[in-house]
Scaffold this motif. Structure first.
Motif, PDB file in Angstrom:
ATOM      1  N   LEU A  91       0.859  -1.186   0.000  1.00  0.00           N
ATOM      2  CA  LEU A  91       0.000   0.000   0.000  1.00  0.00           C
ATOM      3  C   LEU A  91       0.890   1.229   0.000  1.00  0.00           C
ATOM      4  O   LEU A  91       1.673   1.437   0.932  1.00  0.00           O
ATOM      5  N   MET A  92       0.801   2.061  -1.035  1.00  0.00           N
ATOM      6  CA  MET A  92       1.591   3.278  -1.101  1.00  0.00           C
ATOM      7  C   MET A  92       0.907   4.365  -0.275  1.00  0.00           C
ATOM      8  O   MET A  92      -0.288   4.630  -0.445  1.00  0.00           O
ATOM      9  N   ALA A  93       1.656   4.989   0.622  1.00  0.00           N
ATOM     10  CA  ALA A  93       1.149   6.122   1.396  1.00  0.00           C
ATOM     11  C   ALA A  93       1.498   7.383   0.630  1.00  0.00           C
ATOM     12  O   ALA A  93       2.663   7.750   0.505  1.00  0.00           O
ATOM     13  N   SER A  94       0.480   8.045   0.078  1.00  0.00           N
ATOM     14  CA  SER A  94       0.704   9.123  -0.884  1.00  0.00           C
ATOM     15  C   SER A  94       0.147  10.448  -0.400  1.00  0.00           C
ATOM     16  O   SER A  94      -0.868  10.504   0.299  1.00  0.00           O
ATOM     17  N   THR A  95       0.802  11.527  -0.806  1.00  0.00           N
ATOM     18  CA  THR A  95       0.262  12.864  -0.575  1.00  0.00           C
ATOM     19  C   THR A  95      -0.664  13.237  -1.717  1.00  0.00           C
ATOM     20  O   THR A  95      -0.493  12.783  -2.853  1.00  0.00           O
ATOM     21  N   LEU A  96      -1.653  14.085  -1.432  1.00  0.00           N
ATOM     22  CA  LEU A  96      -2.622  14.495  -2.452  1.00  0.00           C
ATOM     23  C   LEU A  96      -2.073  15.672  -3.251  1.00  0.00           C
ATOM     24  O   LEU A  96      -2.639  16.770  -3.260  1.00  0.00           O
ATOM     25  N   THR A  97      -0.973  15.441  -3.928  1.00  0.00           N
ATOM     26  CA  THR A  97      -0.352  16.457  -4.763  1.00  0.00           C
ATOM     27  C   THR A  97      -0.166  15.892  -6.163  1.00  0.00           C
ATOM     28  O   THR A  97      -0.270  14.681  -6.382  1.00  0.00           O
ATOM     29  N   THR A  98       0.127  16.769  -7.111  1.00  0.00           N
ATOM     30  CA  THR A  98       0.362  16.305  -8.482  1.00  0.00           C
ATOM     31  C   THR A  98       1.549  15.346  -8.528  1.00  0.00           C
ATOM     32  O   THR A  98       1.495  14.299  -9.168  1.00  0.00           O
ATOM     33  N   ARG A  99       2.631  15.698  -7.820  1.00  0.00           N
ATOM     34  CA  ARG A  99       3.786  14.789  -7.792  1.00  0.00           C
ATOM     35  C   ARG A  99       3.417  13.478  -7.108  1.00  0.00           C
ATOM     36  O   ARG A  99       3.778  12.394  -7.572  1.00  0.00           O
TER      37      ARG A  99
END
Length: 396
Positions: A91-99
């Motif tokens: 499970l990737m823990a991701s920020t809600l940004t374009t990158r």
């Protein structure tokens, strides 16, 4: 429904590992896991390189992987982690940004099972939704959606605290006792029912697709399988936040000969075009007397989702009747089941991804178990069946 390959593992707590350079995130997730009888924290690592070594030793079931880390980031570590434990669910823990969206979609293409948006980094209260989604996805990825109750409410903090204060609290706590042994799950197998196929050729004027967990790679493979000659418009609901759906459309547009775009309200539905529902907006079809148009709205969530598959499928049934074709790919929950029934009620056709190739057989399984699926096949079989329909033939 059979328990896909997790029957033996379902009799013991799931081993969860966290690879994140943030002590706060590691501490929060560790505390949550202590309250789950069917999960146990198996290991921690602060970067990808250390994570690879620990995975070889621990052999966890699920790994929660940060993207931005020193020494070795999540994207670089991912192939090594998957090689260290075949079948590992990441499970990737991701920020809600374009990158964050770009890197997460790349990680899904490389073999990550799913992603989860990180909470707001300034206050502990923003973590409540993250906790619920995280625990739900862990269970779904390991085939325990039907076997375990929903996560218990998170322990309420005594008063609001910043994440920095929370980190200090975590480090000062005394060790907690080991979790209780997990109870044996109650499993009720339900065999899917294949709907009898209607006879004779059928003209297809619109293809509608729904997907959730594991959807982006499945969508890419499915759409590539349609080939360069595919002209019928395709409308897709993929459960994703707003930033992610725009990036998904860009990724698919670069990979496919058809034009792929994030849908806009009032956009005309045209041949050789593929439309992705924007995050946080339901996408439906407006039956204009002259042309068919896309309609977007922010009405109430459907099946706890927005966008949701059901509204799209239902309006496809209303507008296109039996000239609409519905496909439900891998995903958690049962979104798409009611919309599939609407298509079947007007003699439209519905196909679903099979259990063996689905990351989570929730959405396609719900349609199949309701007896609404005319065809149940892996991705390449679904693409081939769509091409047969487009030629006016009945697929094998």
């Amino acid at each position: 429904m059979s328990l896909n390959p997790h029957t033996a593992a379902s009799l013991r707590p799931l081993k969860i590992m966290i690879v994140d350079d943030s002590a706060v995130v590691r501490g929060l997730i560790s505390r949550w896991l202590e309250h789950e009888p069917d999960m146990v924290l198996a290991g921690l690592a602060i970067d990808g390189a250390k994570g690879v070594e620990k995975v070889k030793e621990i052999q966890p079931d699920v790994l929660i992987l940060d993207i931005e880390m020193p020494n070795m980031g999540g994207l670089e570590a991912l192939p090594k982690l998957l090689a260290a434990k075949p079948g590992l669910k990441v499970l990737m823990a991701s920020t809600l940004t374009t990158r964050g969206a770009n890197v997460t979609l790349r990680a899904l293409e490389l073999g990550a099972a799913d992603y989860i948006p990180k909470p707001d980094s300034t206050r502990i209260g923003g973590a409540d939704g993250f906790r619920t989604e995280l625990l739900t996805k862990i269970r779904a990825l390991c085939g325990r959606t039907r076997s375990w109750p929903a996560p218990a409410p998170a322990p309420a903090p005594e008063k609001p605290a910043t994440l920095e204060r929370s980190s200090a609290l975590i480090s000062s706590q005394a060790p907690r006792p080991a979790p209780l042994a997990a109870p044996k799950p109650v499993i009720t197998p339900v065999a899917p029912i294949v709907r009898p196929r209607s006879t004779g050729p059928k003209r297809i004027d619109c293809l509608v697709v729904g997907a959730s967990t594991g959807g982006p790679p499945a969508l890419r493979a499915f759409l590539l399988g349609l080939g360069p000659d595919w002209k019928i418009p395709v409308l897709i609901v993929q459960h994703m936040p707003a930033t992610f759906t725009a990036i998904l459309a860009e990724h698919l547009d670069k990979a496919l000969p058809q034009k792929v775009q994030e849908a806009k309200d009032g956009m005309l539905i045209e041949s050789r075009n593929i439309y992705i529902a924007p995050g946080d907006w339901h996408m439906t079809i407006k039956n204009d007397p002259i042309v068919k148009q896309i309609k977007l709205d922010q009405g109430p969530q459907v099946n706890w989702c927005r966008p949701a598959v059901d509204p799209l499928f239902k309006t496809a049934a209303d507008v296109y009747g039996n000239h609409a074709l519905g496909v439900v790919l891998t995903g958690m929950g049962h979104d798409g089941r009611d919309g599939a029934k609407a298509l079947v009620d007007v003699n439209g056709s519905v196909m679903v991804q099979d259990e063996a190739t689905s990351v989570v057989w929730g959405m396609p399984g719900a349609v199949a178990e309701a007896g609404l699926a005319e065809i149940i096949k892996p991705i390449e079989g679904l693409s081939a069946a769509c091409k047969a329909f487009a030629r006016g033939e009945r697929p094998n």
